[in-house]
Design a protein around this motif. Structure first.
Motif, PDB file in Angstrom:
ATOM      1  N   LYS A   3      -1.836   4.095  -6.637  1.00 47.45           N
ATOM      2  CA  LYS A   3      -2.925   3.201  -6.267  1.00 47.45           C
ATOM      3  C   LYS A   3      -2.433   1.762  -6.242  1.00 47.45           C
ATOM      4  O   LYS A   3      -1.701   1.320  -7.117  1.00 47.45           O
ATOM      5  CB  LYS A   3      -4.072   3.338  -7.288  1.00 47.45           C
ATOM      6  CG  LYS A   3      -5.260   2.437  -7.015  1.00 47.45           C
ATOM      7  CD  LYS A   3      -6.310   2.583  -8.116  1.00 47.45           C
ATOM      8  CE  LYS A   3      -7.488   1.643  -7.894  1.00 47.45           C
ATOM      9  NZ  LYS A   3      -8.467   1.714  -9.001  1.00 47.45           N
ATOM     10  N   ARG A   6       0.831  -1.210   0.000  1.00 39.22           N
ATOM     11  CA  ARG A   6       0.000   0.000   0.000  1.00 39.22           C
ATOM     12  C   ARG A   6       0.857   1.248   0.000  1.00 39.22           C
ATOM     13  O   ARG A   6       0.478   2.284  -0.558  1.00 39.22           O
ATOM     14  CB  ARG A   6      -0.917   0.008   1.225  1.00 39.22           C
ATOM     15  CG  ARG A   6      -2.169  -0.838   1.062  1.00 39.22           C
ATOM     16  CD  ARG A   6      -2.935  -0.933   2.371  1.00 39.22           C
ATOM     17  NE  ARG A   6      -3.141   0.366   3.001  1.00 39.22           N
ATOM     18  CZ  ARG A   6      -3.488   0.521   4.280  1.00 39.22           C
ATOM     19  NH1 ARG A   6      -3.647  -0.542   5.044  1.00 39.22           N
ATOM     20  NH2 ARG A   6      -3.676   1.713   4.778  1.00 39.22           N
ATOM     21  N   SER A  65      -6.519   5.212  -1.586  1.00 37.30           N
ATOM     22  CA  SER A  65      -7.693   4.528  -1.029  1.00 37.30           C
ATOM     23  C   SER A  65      -8.266   5.261   0.190  1.00 37.30           C
ATOM     24  O   SER A  65      -9.305   4.852   0.729  1.00 37.30           O
ATOM     25  CB  SER A  65      -7.317   3.093  -0.627  1.00 37.30           C
ATOM     26  OG  SER A  65      -6.328   3.086   0.386  1.00 37.30           O
ATOM     27  N   THR A  66      -7.628   6.343   0.612  1.00 39.63           N
ATOM     28  CA  THR A  66      -8.144   7.138   1.730  1.00 39.63           C
ATOM     29  C   THR A  66      -9.441   7.823   1.317  1.00 39.63           C
ATOM     30  O   THR A  66      -9.473   8.558   0.326  1.00 39.63           O
ATOM     31  CB  THR A  66      -7.112   8.196   2.172  1.00 39.63           C
ATOM     32  OG1 THR A  66      -5.889   7.542   2.531  1.00 39.63           O
ATOM     33  CG2 THR A  66      -7.623   8.996   3.364  1.00 39.63           C
ATOM     34  N   THR A  67     -10.503   7.587   2.062  1.00 39.60           N
ATOM     35  CA  THR A  67     -11.807   8.137   1.682  1.00 39.60           C
ATOM     36  C   THR A  67     -12.019   9.560   2.200  1.00 39.60           C
ATOM     37  O   THR A  67     -12.628  10.394   1.523  1.00 39.60           O
ATOM     38  CB  THR A  67     -12.941   7.237   2.213  1.00 39.60           C
ATOM     39  OG1 THR A  67     -12.756   7.023   3.619  1.00 39.60           O
ATOM     40  CG2 THR A  67     -12.922   5.893   1.494  1.00 39.60           C
TER      41      THR A  67
END
Length: 479
Positions: free
Chosen positions: A214, A105, A189-191
């Motif tokens: 990503k 990640r 991927s951080t919302t």
């Protein structure tokens, strides 16, 4: 096997790489706009591909992933990154950009090296600043959940005080921090991006680590726009970039992205060769000269990159050592105060550096410093071979206070080593003392020149040169 071969071919395709970098850079810019008050800096080398020079700070950081590899954790005093602390204090935080290839990640540099750095800095500040409130000063280690295991976290934490002691005892001077540092992580991927109140309310400086790429299956994901997205495209650019640099990418980004797959390699070759010609022209005619002085010796020694040299050397107060792997180092009518030494690559280059470059450079430096003429050492990067030569000179000719001695035997290092050779009592301790003196002088260089990044090989050759019995000039020539 055929599928794997095709996947590898796609991953090296410069068209895929350029478009993947552009996609990741757009995400980085989205994060930057969410924190307009914080400076954005790349983590070298990879991070420079994702940070637009128009919006990024001119500062650079070098948090190496290997310092965070499992079992190899380290706070490396050769890469202390202390030069970014004033920037953090001024702006109450920092945005740091890096990326990683398939399988992770985020890079170890962001998940472990930076957390180690924050915790060690915080603990060293506590040790060196008497009036810091120890109860309110947070020295905990923070690592990203789900990325670093609890066991690895604990193993790192057990080593923090030792690293903080080493930093506190080193030549480096820590600036006064109002608040401790704390790493925060953001990935594609951080919302929801975290929000921060004023530093005095949150009681820490956020070091926001942006992992630009990503995470995708096998590191490759096809896009409807006609390219295959490659995770961590900026990594190991020597394998795919055809000589293109991050600076060139950002300068010609529109043209590069507009070119189709068959046109792009031709365009890149044209840009790279054009830049090379301009560089050679600048070297021959530029009037600029920007050495970086080593402050602890009051600028008697300086380092610089080839690009900063020009015709002004003829009237310059400096004597210059010019280290180059190419034969056309300078014009044939170069100034007499310029010593050009060719530096071959590979193992032959290591032998040459030890037995030719260092002895010739030391004689040249001693001669010119003895005449009160400052010396500048230049190499192609300004970060490796020039640093090695400067380090050897600092250890050989300067005492701990930065005073120059015309006789090399007067230096602290030489005195320590002479004692090692002549005495049977505790030779290992004195040998260790000599190595400590070399390390201290490297810290002098890094304090003045944070981008200094000498390779382990270069440092080994310098140690070998300084800690081996001296040879006569005739012996060196025979070698």
């Amino acid at each position: 096997a055929l599928a794997f071969s095709e996947l590898r071919k796609e991953s090296q395709d410069i068209h895929n790489r350029i478009h993947s970098i552009a996609e990741d850079a757009a995400f980085v810019d989205q994060v930057r706009r969410s924190y307009p008050s914080l400076p954005l800096i790349p983590n070298m080398r990879c991070g420079a591909w994702y940070t637009d020079p128009e919006t990024a700070s001119e500062e650079r950081a070098y948090f190496k992933s290997t310092d965070g590899h499992t079992g190899n954790w380290s706070f490396n005093l050769r890469r202390p990154n202390l030069h970014v602390l004033p920037l953090i204090c001024t702006h109450a935080g920092l945005l740091l950009v890096d990326s990683t290839r398939a399988g992770k990640r985020m890079p170890d540099a962001l998940s472990k090296t930076v957390p180690i750095w924050c915790a060690v800095i915080n603990r060293a500040v506590l040790k060196t600043t008497p009036d810091v409130d120890a109860d309110a000063w947070n020295t905990r280690l923070y690592t990203p959940p789900g990325v670093v295991s609890a066991q690895e976290h604990d193993q790192i934490e057990q080593r923090l005080d030792g690293w903080a002691d080493d930093l506190a005892a080193s030549f480096y001077v820590l600036p006064r921090l109002k608040y401790p540092l704390r790493p925060i992580w953001i990935t594609p991927s951080t919302t929801v991006f975290p929000r921060f109140s004023a530093a005095h309310e949150q009681r820490f400086y956020p070091i926001i680590c942006i992992s630009a790429s990503k995470q995708v299956l096998d590191g490759v994901e096809r896009r409807v726009t006609g390219f295959a997205y490659i995770q961590g495209s900026g990594d190991d650019h020597e394998l795919w970039s055809m000589g293109l640099t991050p600076t060139q990418f950002w300068k010609y980004k529109t043209d590069l992205l507009r070119a189709n797959r068959s046109e792009l390699p031709v365009l890149v070759q044209s840009l790279v060769s054009s830049t090379d010609r301009k560089t050679l022209g600048t070297l021959a005619s530029s009037a600029s000269f920007h050495p970086i002085p080593i402050h602890h010796v009051r600028g008697q020694l300086s380092v610089c990159i080839h690009h900063d040299l020009g015709s002004s050397l003829d009237s310059s107060e400096y004597a210059v050592i010019y280290l180059s792997s190419s034969e056309h180092a300078l014009k044939d009518d170069r100034p007499t105060r310029v010593l050009c030494i060719q530096t071959p690559q590979g193992k032959r280059g290591q032998h040459h550096f030890l037995h030719t470059v260092l002895p010739q450079a030391m004689s040249f430096i001693a001669l010119n410093l003895g005449k009160a003429r400052p010396v500048c050492v230049a190499c192609e990067t300004g970060t490796d071979l020039s640093i090695g030569v400067t380090l050897a000179a600092l250890a050989k000719f300067f005492d701990e206070e930065g005073g120059f001695h015309t006789e090399q035997e007067e230096s602290v290092l030489s005195a320590s080593y002479r004692y090692t050779l002549s005495s049977k009592k505790k030779p290992l301790m004195m040998h260790s003392t000599a190595k400590d003196n070399i390390k201290a002088r490297l810290h002098w260089i890094i304090t003045s020149c944070p981008q200094a990044n000498p390779s382990r090989t270069t440092l080994k050759r310098v140690n070998e040169f300084l800690l081996s019995p001296s040879k006569t000039p005739s012996q060196n020539q025979q070698t």
